[in-house]
Write an enzyme that holds these catalytic residues in place. Sequence first.
Site, PDB file in Angstrom:
ATOM      1  N   ASP A 343       8.331  -3.754  -3.915  1.00  0.00           N
ATOM      2  CA  ASP A 343       7.982  -5.156  -3.726  1.00  0.00           C
ATOM      3  C   ASP A 343       6.486  -5.358  -3.956  1.00  0.00           C
ATOM      4  OD1 ASP A 343       8.522  -7.908  -2.579  1.00  0.00           O
ATOM      5  OD2 ASP A 343       7.082  -7.157  -1.098  1.00  0.00           O
ATOM      6  N   GLU A 379       8.175  -4.460  -8.972  1.00  0.00           N
ATOM      7  CA  GLU A 379       8.044  -5.911  -9.082  1.00  0.00           C
ATOM      8  C   GLU A 379       6.594  -6.116  -9.506  1.00  0.00           C
ATOM      9  OE1 GLU A 379       8.907  -9.934  -6.493  1.00  0.00           O
ATOM     10  OE2 GLU A 379       7.909  -8.265  -5.494  1.00  0.00           O
TER      11      GLU A 379
END
Length: 728
Positions: A343, A379
């Site tokens: 993330d 990401e």
Amino acid sequence: METWPGTAYPLGATFDGSGTNFALFSEAAQRVELCLIDEDGGETRVEVRESSAYIWHCYLPLVQPGQRYGYRVHGTYNPVAGNRANPSKLLLDPYAKATTEAIDWDPSLFSYDFDDPDSPNDEDSASHMMLGVVINPFFDWTGDRSLRTPYSESFIYEAHVKGVTKLQQSVPETQRGTYAGLAHPSVIDHLQKLGVTAIELMPVHQFVNDGTLVEQGLNNYWGYNTIGFFAPHNAYSSTGDLGQQVQEFKGMVRSLHAAGIEVILDVVYNHTAEGNHMGPTLSFKGIDNEAYYRLMDDDKRYYMDYTGTGNTLNVRHPHVLQLIMDSLRYWVIEMHVDGFRFDLASALARDLYDVDKLSTFFELVQQDPIVSQVKLIAEPWDVGPGGYQVGNFPSQWSEWNGKYRDTVRDFWRGEPSTLGEFASRVAGSADLYEHSGRRPMASINFVTAHDGFTIADLVSYNEKHNDANGEDSKDGESHNRSWNSGVEGPSGDPKIRGLRARQTRNFIATLLLSQGVPMLLHGDELGRTQLGNNNTYAQDSELTWVHWDEADLPLIEFTAAVSRLRREHPTFRRSRFFDGRPGKRVAGESLPDIVWLNTDGEPMASQDWDESLARTVAKFLNGNGIRERDVRGQDVTDDNFLLLFNADAEDVEFTLPPDEYAPAWEIVVDTAGAGADSIPRPAGAIQTVAGRSLVVLRAYHEPEVVPDHSVAASLAGATGLITLPGHS
């Protein structure tokens, strides 16, 4: 309590079959107490006297699995200087392998006085804190193995442990919403039907339910608020027994592996649940605030925030890097997971202020013999300046390709001047990844993910409808590149519903037949809606859970069929970029590995690409131009395919290309709903493609007549009688 010196490694609580070793890093500590908590909340404090290179350690020969514990760290409390030690706060071990309970947001969890933020709060937080749990690491992994599915054969399914299983009626009620539920045969059968090879789980590291959400009667559903990087989230356990979430998680992994499905974890190493200077003191702040967090240079009371959550982990500190690498190795070695999706990965690459793909974190990952061998997916952005880094991660990494998502959405909603980039995205995004020596599998292609609309909502809403979040719909992305097909929200009009169904099939077929690794959001294959809410982070409710009883069964079958087409034909999942060079001779002509054609069946000219209103294109894939070899060293070949894309509202007639491409074609996919059609269409014939639809054709082969050598067939041809002597 009998106490031995113990060892400084490994960090955390480690049961060795007799007793337990405890080790905690803190350079800021002047004194450390290990606190053992009994079932009634009674606390036994053990002075940790040994310290080796800032690792405080001891061994307790009588402590067994199931023991709950925490720490109290004594030291300086001076937030302006970055020091937040406060022994009245019971702290969670950063290396805890399991946790129990949850925090309740009592004021005692904060190290400062609400009425006077510059003054320390000396209320004891023990009765309001979650606790670490000593675990028994043994698990019977007999027969389990690392699947190591090649990226070129991978199909990822992004899923939420609770959301997928909470309303699945085939799962026993006590297992719904849990790791055990995700391992249930009914769920696994569905994944296998779709052809899924990997399930990417939204955060399962122990996370905290935000205080602001609790006040509103909401919950942190997504889980991007980690407090324990080694512990499976305890609320996803079906038993609630101390430490059993670890065993249950391992059982889930073993079951998925047995079904040929890898497990990838969405991990949040960029920040923690302790928030900014006004947040609680749960673990890292009280242990060594200045080591664990990026602090402002001029006033260390405040935190640098590249994540939008209040703080950013200090990946420049060696012990923070060690924590992350130890966590990654633990989940691979002990929990048998197959990869990670990071993330806001750009935050991990920030060296001082700029994003640096050669940062220490990436160097450590690359040289690590364990972590470097699993799937690593970034990401590739954060919320800081210069944080959007699609295409810029190191060579062994794959990335969520946000440009693929945006371009495919724009193309199918009919935006002008999208044709050229659309062609690049569905061909593998060589412009983003080839320069760094990567291959098409560096691109994790997706149209939807947890953050944003589902596909059903993508074709049903122009605007977000986030009222349920209590933020006046100011939250969530406002530019969704969606199109409501003519009516905002639910519609009973058959034409609108038919168009939405066609657009849904367009998105799924485009995703699965693009070069790169497809990732499907859970429930998109069932037609799942969130009623236009594109930011359901706080919606732990039927709004986000998968409604299996309302599943669009034909859409499931369509998704499974297109997935099977991809799986059976390597031309849709090449491991190298197209290069335009000729392949083997086909029908007397040498053709490139890919040819883009206009509606006349001729190669696209530059003016065709430059036409701003162009919304149609054909893609020819030469099955003899793959130029790859299989594991046995044999050349990989395939059928020739022709994909006809029409994002225009009107039907379009395509002229099938000359016979050097193929003498004839048959339809294998038609998103307009006509289905497959094996009737041969000769080269040069006109193929009508309905408005806003995709047709996939395969080079036609005459059905092979197989001689029937069965006994019945032989007897059917007998015309005479034969007299045989006795006993013969």
